[in-house]
Motif scaffolding. Structure first.
Motif, PDB file in Angstrom:
ATOM      1  N   PRO A 272       0.822  -1.219   0.000  1.00 42.75           N
ATOM      2  CA  PRO A 272       0.000   0.000   0.000  1.00 42.75           C
ATOM      3  C   PRO A 272       0.853   1.266   0.000  1.00 42.75           C
ATOM      4  O   PRO A 272       0.553   2.223  -0.722  1.00 42.75           O
ATOM      5  N   ARG A 273       1.925   1.264   0.779  1.00 43.24           N
ATOM      6  CA  ARG A 273       2.793   2.441   0.838  1.00 43.24           C
ATOM      7  C   ARG A 273       3.575   2.609  -0.464  1.00 43.24           C
ATOM      8  O   ARG A 273       3.694   3.725  -0.988  1.00 43.24           O
ATOM      9  N   LEU A 274       4.100   1.521  -0.992  1.00 46.59           N
ATOM     10  CA  LEU A 274       4.855   1.593  -2.251  1.00 46.59           C
ATOM     11  C   LEU A 274       3.956   2.088  -3.379  1.00 46.59           C
ATOM     12  O   LEU A 274       4.359   2.950  -4.176  1.00 46.59           O
ATOM     13  N   ASN A 275       2.756   1.551  -3.452  1.00 51.39           N
ATOM     14  CA  ASN A 275       1.809   1.980  -4.486  1.00 51.39           C
ATOM     15  C   ASN A 275       1.493   3.467  -4.372  1.00 51.39           C
ATOM     16  O   ASN A 275       1.389   4.175  -5.382  1.00 51.39           O
ATOM     17  N   GLU A 276       1.341   3.941  -3.141  1.00 55.45           N
ATOM     18  CA  GLU A 276       1.007   5.348  -2.934  1.00 55.45           C
ATOM     19  C   GLU A 276       2.167   6.248  -3.329  1.00 55.45           C
ATOM     20  O   GLU A 276       1.966   7.330  -3.900  1.00 55.45           O
ATOM     21  N   ILE A 277       3.391   5.828  -3.027  1.00 56.11           N
ATOM     22  CA  ILE A 277       4.566   6.605  -3.429  1.00 56.11           C
ATOM     23  C   ILE A 277       4.619   6.754  -4.940  1.00 56.11           C
ATOM     24  O   ILE A 277       4.801   7.858  -5.470  1.00 56.11           O
ATOM     25  N   VAL A 278       4.454   5.644  -5.640  1.00 54.06           N
ATOM     26  CA  VAL A 278       4.517   5.679  -7.106  1.00 54.06           C
ATOM     27  C   VAL A 278       3.375   6.525  -7.666  1.00 54.06           C
ATOM     28  O   VAL A 278       3.573   7.347  -8.567  1.00 54.06           O
ATOM     29  N   ARG A 279       2.184   6.344  -7.116  1.00 58.78           N
ATOM     30  CA  ARG A 279       1.027   7.115  -7.590  1.00 58.78           C
ATOM     31  C   ARG A 279       1.252   8.607  -7.416  1.00 58.78           C
ATOM     32  O   ARG A 279       1.020   9.398  -8.338  1.00 58.78           O
ATOM     33  N   ARG A 280       1.719   8.995  -6.225  1.00 59.41           N
ATOM     34  CA  ARG A 280       1.951  10.412  -5.959  1.00 59.41           C
ATOM     35  C   ARG A 280       3.106  10.952  -6.800  1.00 59.41           C
ATOM     36  O   ARG A 280       3.087  12.122  -7.201  1.00 59.41           O
ATOM     37  N   TRP A 281       4.110  10.151  -7.065  1.00 63.23           N
ATOM     38  CA  TRP A 281       5.231  10.577  -7.912  1.00 63.23           C
ATOM     39  C   TRP A 281       4.718  10.889  -9.315  1.00 63.23           C
ATOM     40  O   TRP A 281       5.047  11.934  -9.894  1.00 63.23           O
ATOM     41  N   PHE A 282       3.918  10.007  -9.856  1.00 64.92           N
ATOM     42  CA  PHE A 282       3.378  10.232 -11.200  1.00 64.92           C
ATOM     43  C   PHE A 282       2.498  11.477 -11.235  1.00 64.92           C
ATOM     44  O   PHE A 282       2.543  12.262 -12.191  1.00 64.92           O
ATOM     45  N   ILE A 283       1.699  11.672 -10.189  1.00 63.67           N
ATOM     46  CA  ILE A 283       0.834  12.852 -10.132  1.00 63.67           C
ATOM     47  C   ILE A 283       1.668  14.127 -10.062  1.00 63.67           C
ATOM     48  O   ILE A 283       1.355  15.131 -10.720  1.00 63.67           O
ATOM     49  N   ARG A 284       2.740  14.097  -9.264  1.00 63.19           N
ATOM     50  CA  ARG A 284       3.601  15.277  -9.170  1.00 63.19           C
ATOM     51  C   ARG A 284       4.236  15.601 -10.520  1.00 63.19           C
ATOM     52  O   ARG A 284       4.310  16.764 -10.917  1.00 63.19           O
TER      53      ARG A 284
END
Length: 209
Positions: A94-106
């Motif tokens: 869950p944390r890894l997925n959120e990091i990647v998701r937020r990175w792409f959004i940024r």
């Protein structure tokens, strides 16, 4: 009475000095994003915010000190946008997925217009030895180390296969992010982030237990 007011006056002066320095670093970061780290000069920053060159120097130091402050500020903003909020998610996938998701959004919302100092700076400084390269290298290395720890936590939690090569997965995530910077900034592809997310979802399946 005067003595009681003195700390308040000093606090106000300190706050104003900090705000001025933040404005200086912010203007310098804008210059780096628009052009390059090399574009940062005390005079250019002074012209942007309406200070004298000596005023910029007294608050930020030399040109190299200001360039280094810009690298640090970019890293602080990046971590604040991507890593810190992701810590609210449980350790593991869950944390890894959120990091990647937020990175792409940024990348989609920020780097698309302002540029990515981690990427552009690396190309600019890759063959230049010195403090600027060392600092940027340290910032990127620390970020990749944080990603690696997150991957290993996902392995420990049983979310990823036990034989997952953390370094390989980190390299693949960073490769996706770099490609996204290229496609959003150079190709100006409005769907680049969506494609990167789909690629990540597909890649992740090969690592999941």
């Amino acid at each position: 009475m005067r003595a009681n007011l003195h700390p308040v006056i000093m606090d106000a002066k300190t706050q104003k000095a900090e705000l001025t320095r933040a404005a200086i670093v912010g203007a310098a970061l804008d210059l780096a994003a628009a052009d390059s780290l090399e574009a940062i000069t005390l005079q250019a920053v002074a012209d942007r915010i309406g200070l004298s060159k000596s005023g910029v120097f007294s608050r930020a130091g030399s040109r190299e000190a200001l360039q280094m402050a810009v690298i640090e500020e970019f890293g602080r903003r990046f971590i604040a946008d991507v890593f810190v909020p992701s810590m609210q998610q449980p350790k593991g996938l869950p944390r890894l997925n959120e990091i990647v998701r937020r990175w792409f959004i940024r990348v989609r919302d920020v780097e698309a217009t302002q540029g990515c100092l981690y990427t552009a700076g690396a190309f600019e400084l890759d063959d230049r030895e010195g403090p600027l390269r060392d600092l940027l290298h340290d910032e990127v290395t620390r970020w990749r180390a944080a990603l690696r720890r997150t991957v290993l936590q996902a392995v420990e939690a049983g979310h990823l296969k036990p034989d997952t090569d953390a370094e390989q997965l980190v390299a693949e995530i960073c490769g996706l992010a770099m490609a996204l910077v290229h496609d959003t900034r150079f190709l100006r592809d409005p769907r680049a982030a969506e494609r990167s997310q789909r690629t990540w979802d597909r890649l992740l399946k090969t690592y999941q237990s």
